[in-house]
Design an enzyme around this catalytic site. Structure first.
Site, PDB file in Angstrom:
ATOM      1  CG  ASN A 121      -6.336  -0.672   2.211  1.00  0.00           C
ATOM      2  OD1 ASN A 121      -5.782  -0.134   1.259  1.00  0.00           O
ATOM      3  ND2 ASN A 121      -5.664  -1.255   3.199  1.00  0.00           N
TER       4      ASN A 121
ATOM      5  CG  HIS B 185      -2.757   3.411   3.355  1.00  0.00           C
ATOM      6  ND1 HIS B 185      -3.385   3.257   2.136  1.00  0.00           N
ATOM      7  CD2 HIS B 185      -2.744   2.178   3.928  1.00  0.00           C
ATOM      8  CE1 HIS B 185      -3.733   1.986   1.985  1.00  0.00           C
ATOM      9  NE2 HIS B 185      -3.352   1.316   3.063  1.00  0.00           N
TER      10      HIS B 185
ATOM     11  CB  CYS C 211      -0.931   0.013   1.206  1.00  0.00           C
ATOM     12  SG  CYS C 211      -2.044  -1.397   1.264  1.00  0.00           S
TER      13      CYS C 211
END
Ligand code: UT7
Length: 337
Positions: A288, A258, A119
């Site tokens: 996500n 994030h 990520c």
């Protein structure tokens, strides 16, 4: 790794984003596995996510995001000389999705490849493109962060399936008159690799009928350990990049963390002492999206008018590796040199 701009003025001059049309709500997930809208909202803040269609691969998500980024920068694909695609779900192991995208965009002069940092991929890719521009190797870079995690999720595992979604975002990086990136801090702790990984399909465990039957080709995660890691590095990485750049947390106008879990974001925001109205949150709508998360959030902040020239924007990613990375940018509206 940590460093400052060192006299270089390089900025984001174009921004684009794309998410698949198909919305999957928490209620729909509750019909597929033992979970509930209440649990997902309370523990993660996620209400819904976008899911790619059966025929949609990563490049299909990256292309519209990249086209929008090029259009807002006012440049053609043929003017791009570097394409970096940050992802863990490329169309295939090779050729790279970067090379596929270069062809689709007519970027025939570009070096093009993929980068894998979970990520955190987008932050790594931006820092790398920044370095190539600063070093004079490239003049105009396209950085894309995107993932189609729905294709590698175990849809029988409620511990992971409810958390992720699909999406991509893209930015154009160019030299500007003033402002732009002030510095980066990036890191990796490989000892944490087994906390979030895809066991099979690589050279360690090639695909076999057995590996498929054992569900080894799906994401596996130790949620609690990743949660602890995330809350720690979101704070330490942000503090490190701010200190390196000689800036304080009070100077930050827009915080783009994030988008993994609203509880992680709120913990970091609280520890750092950033007021709520400076934080960009869209995990409720997208879940996500891994490498897509930060550029999608940037696009959201742009759309709601928060990304004005001169604003100090702090971005921090974290994810598989385990990796983390922050970038600090004084936003410029175009302003190419
Ligand atoms: O980009 C980086 C990627 N990943 C992350 O950032 C994820 C980081 N971790 C997290 O966000 C959180 O750890 C989770 C959201 C994954 C889990 O939240 P938690 O508050 O840490 O829950 P938990 O794992 O401690 O589980 C609590 C309970 C368990 O039941 P018992 O053992 O208390 O009976 C789980 O089995 O919740 C259960 N549970 C669920 N229940 C309903 C776990 N997942 C679900 C679910 N629906 N989807």
């Amino acid at each position: 790794m940590i460093g400052t701009a060192n006299g270089n003025a390089i900025s984001i001059t174009g921004l684009g984003a794309y998410v698949p049309e198909r919305v999957m709500t928490n209620d729909e997930l509750s019909t597929m596995m033992d979970t509930s809208d209440e649990w997902i909202r309370e523990r993660t803040g996620i209400r819904e996510r976008r899911i790619a269609g059966p025929g949609q691969a990563l490049s299909d998500l990256c292309l519209p995001a990249a086209r929008e980024a090029l259009e807002t920068a006012g440049v053609e694909g043929s003017q791009i000389d570097l394409i970096v695609v940050a992802t863990v779900t490329p169309d295939m192991a090779f050729p790279s999705t970067g090379a596929i995208l270069a062809d689709l965009l007519g970027a025939h002069e570009a070096a093009a490849y993929d980068l894998s940092a979970g990520c955190t991929g987008f932050m790594y890719a931006v820092a790398q493109a920044y370095g190539m521009l600063a070093g004079g190797l490239a003049q105009r870079a396209l950085v894309v962060g995107g993932d189609v995690l729905s294709k590698i999720l175990d849809w029988t595992d409620r511990g992971t399936a409810v958390l992720f979604g699909d999406g991509a975002g893209a930015v154009v990086l160019e030299r500007v008159g003033e402002g732009g990136f002030l510095g980066f801090e990036l890191g990796a702790d490989g000892s944490g690799g087994p906390q979030l990984y895809l066991p099979a399909g690589g050279s360690r465990t090639p695909a076999t009928a057995e590996s498929v039957a054992d569900r080894q080709h799906f994401v596996q995660m130790n949620g609690r350990e990743v949660f602890k890691f995330a809350t720690r590095v979101l704070v330490t990485s942000a503090e490190a990049v701010l200190a390196e750049c000689g800036r304080t947390i009070d100077e930050v106008d827009v915080y783009v963390p994030h988008q993994a879990n609203v509880r992680i974001i709120e913990y970091a925001r609280d520890k750092l002492g950033i007021p709520e109205d400076k934080v960009v949150i869209d995990v409720d709508r997208y879940g996500n999206t891994s490498s897509g998360s930060i550029p999608l959030a940037l696009a959201d902040a742009k759309a709601d008018g928060r990304l004005q020239a001169g604003k100090l924007v702090l971005m921090t990613g974290m994810g598989a590796g385990l990796t983390w990375g922050s970038g600090l940018i004084e936003w410029t509206d175009g302003g190419r040199a």
